[in-house]
Design a protein around this motif. Structure first.
Motif, PDB file in Angstrom:
ATOM      1  N   UNK A  63       0.768  -1.088   0.059  1.00 49.10           N
ATOM      2  CA  UNK A  63      -0.063  -0.155  -0.040  1.00 49.10           C
ATOM      3  C   UNK A  63       0.756   1.382   0.001  1.00 49.10           C
ATOM      4  N   UNK A  64       2.023   1.332   0.518  1.00 53.71           N
ATOM      5  CA  UNK A  64       2.893   2.236   0.669  1.00 53.71           C
ATOM      6  C   UNK A  64       3.506   2.718  -0.633  1.00 53.71           C
ATOM      7  N   UNK A  65       3.514   1.614  -1.550  1.00 50.97           N
ATOM      8  CA  UNK A  65       4.011   1.886  -2.913  1.00 50.97           C
ATOM      9  C   UNK A  65       3.390   2.898  -3.664  1.00 50.97           C
ATOM     10  N   UNK A  66       3.801   4.092  -3.746  1.00 54.48           N
ATOM     11  CA  UNK A  66       2.800   4.969  -4.303  1.00 54.48           C
ATOM     12  C   UNK A  66       3.057   4.900  -6.060  1.00 54.48           C
ATOM     13  N   UNK A  67       1.972   4.649  -6.623  1.00 55.07           N
ATOM     14  CA  UNK A  67       1.941   4.592  -8.000  1.00 55.07           C
ATOM     15  C   UNK A  67       1.444   5.803  -8.824  1.00 55.07           C
ATOM     16  N   UNK A  68       1.047   6.586  -7.829  1.00 55.56           N
ATOM     17  CA  UNK A  68       0.552   8.032  -8.613  1.00 55.56           C
ATOM     18  C   UNK A  68       1.725   8.479  -9.451  1.00 55.56           C
ATOM     19  N   UNK A  90       6.738   8.572 -16.210  1.00 56.67           N
ATOM     20  CA  UNK A  90       7.591   8.388 -14.860  1.00 56.67           C
ATOM     21  C   UNK A  90       7.470   9.845 -14.154  1.00 56.67           C
ATOM     22  N   UNK A  91       7.025  10.264 -12.858  1.00 58.67           N
ATOM     23  CA  UNK A  91       7.097  11.306 -12.382  1.00 58.67           C
ATOM     24  C   UNK A  91       8.497  11.925 -12.502  1.00 58.67           C
ATOM     25  N   UNK A 137       6.986  -1.859 -15.052  1.00 58.03           N
ATOM     26  CA  UNK A 137       7.758  -0.796 -14.822  1.00 58.03           C
ATOM     27  C   UNK A 137       8.496  -0.933 -13.461  1.00 58.03           C
ATOM     28  N   UNK A 138       9.444  -0.854 -13.464  1.00 59.96           N
ATOM     29  CA  UNK A 138      10.229  -0.773 -11.979  1.00 59.96           C
ATOM     30  C   UNK A 138      11.013   0.439 -11.890  1.00 59.96           C
ATOM     31  N   UNK A 139      11.123   0.541 -10.546  1.00 61.82           N
ATOM     32  CA  UNK A 139      11.785   2.031  -9.871  1.00 61.82           C
ATOM     33  C   UNK A 139      12.704   1.018  -8.921  1.00 61.82           C
ATOM     34  N   UNK A 144       6.502  -1.327  -9.717  1.00 59.40           N
ATOM     35  CA  UNK A 144       5.222  -0.545  -9.835  1.00 59.40           C
ATOM     36  C   UNK A 144       4.118  -1.069 -10.491  1.00 59.40           C
ATOM     37  N   UNK A 145       4.163  -1.247 -11.877  1.00 58.54           N
ATOM     38  CA  UNK A 145       3.119  -1.860 -12.633  1.00 58.54           C
ATOM     39  C   UNK A 145       3.417  -2.860 -13.503  1.00 58.54           C
ATOM     40  N   UNK A 146       2.464  -3.588 -14.082  1.00 60.34           N
ATOM     41  CA  UNK A 146       2.649  -4.749 -14.787  1.00 60.34           C
ATOM     42  C   UNK A 146       1.575  -4.955 -15.701  1.00 60.34           C
TER      43      UNK A 146
END
Length: 154
Positions: A63-68, A90-91, A137-139, A144-146
Motif C-alpha cells: 500500500x505504501x508503494x505509491x503508483x501515483x 514516470x514522475x 515498470x520498475x523503480x 510498480x506496474x505490470x
C-alpha cells in the motif's frame, strides 16, 4: 482386543473370555495426549500469529508503494507480429526507472532504462519467439506496474 495390542495394561480379560477396559488406567494416557495436542495447538497459534503479522506488513508495504504519477500502457498492437509500442509515464525526479520484459518462467529477456516524463518503448517481434510475455515498470528494482503481451506471427 485392539486396545490390548496397543496398551496391554488397559485391557482386562474377564472370566467370560471378553475383554473389558480399565478406564481408570485410561485417564493418564488421555491426559498426556491432551497435553501433547495442546502443545501442538500453541505452536500453531504462534506460527499463525507470525504469518498474520508478515501478511499485514506485506500489505502495508504494498500500500505504501505509491503508483501515483506512474503509467504503463498496454502495448499496441497486442498481439503483435512486427513491432509493438508501450507508452509510459514516470514522475519528474524519478531515478532508476526501467521497463523489463519477461517470459512466463520469470526470465528477463529485455530491459530498457526509462527517463522521467512520458515516453514509449518499441519492441521488435524479431527479438522474441511467439508466445506470452509479462512486462513491468520498475523503480530501483521494485515493481510498480505490470502488463501482459503476446507475440503471434502468422
Amino acid at each position: 482386543q485392539e486396545v490390548a495390542e496397543v496398551i496391554p495394561e488397559l485391557a482386562v480379560l474377564n472370566s467370560d473370555g471378553y475383554y473389558a477396559l480399565n478406564y481408570t488406567m485410561l485417564i493418564p494416557v488421555l491426559t498426556e495426549a491432551i497435553k501433547a495436542q495442546d502443545a501442538t495447538i500453541t505452536t500453531l497459534q504462534t506460527e499463525l500469529a507470525e504469518l498474520r503479522r508478515e501478511v499485514s506488513d506485506l500489505k502495508a508495504d504494498r500500500a505504501s508503494q505509491n503508483t501515483e504519477g506512474f503509467r504503463l500502457e498496454q502495448n499496441a498492437p497486442n498481439p503483435f507480429s512486427n513491432n509493438t509500442v508501450i507508452g509510459y509515464a514516470v514522475p519528474a525526479g524519478t531515478v532508476g526507472a526501467a521497463l523489463s520484459v519477461y517470459d512466463l518462467t520469470g526470465r528477463t529477456l529485455r530491459s530498457f532504462n526509462l527517463n522521467d516524463g512520458e515516453g514509449a518503448v518499441t519492441i521488435n517481434a524479431g527479438d522474441l519467439p511467439d508466445g506470452l510475455y509479462i512486462y513491468d515498470l520498475q523503480v530501483n528494482g521494485r515493481q510498480v506496474l505490470e502488463r501482459k503481451m503476446s507475440v503471434a506471427r502468422k
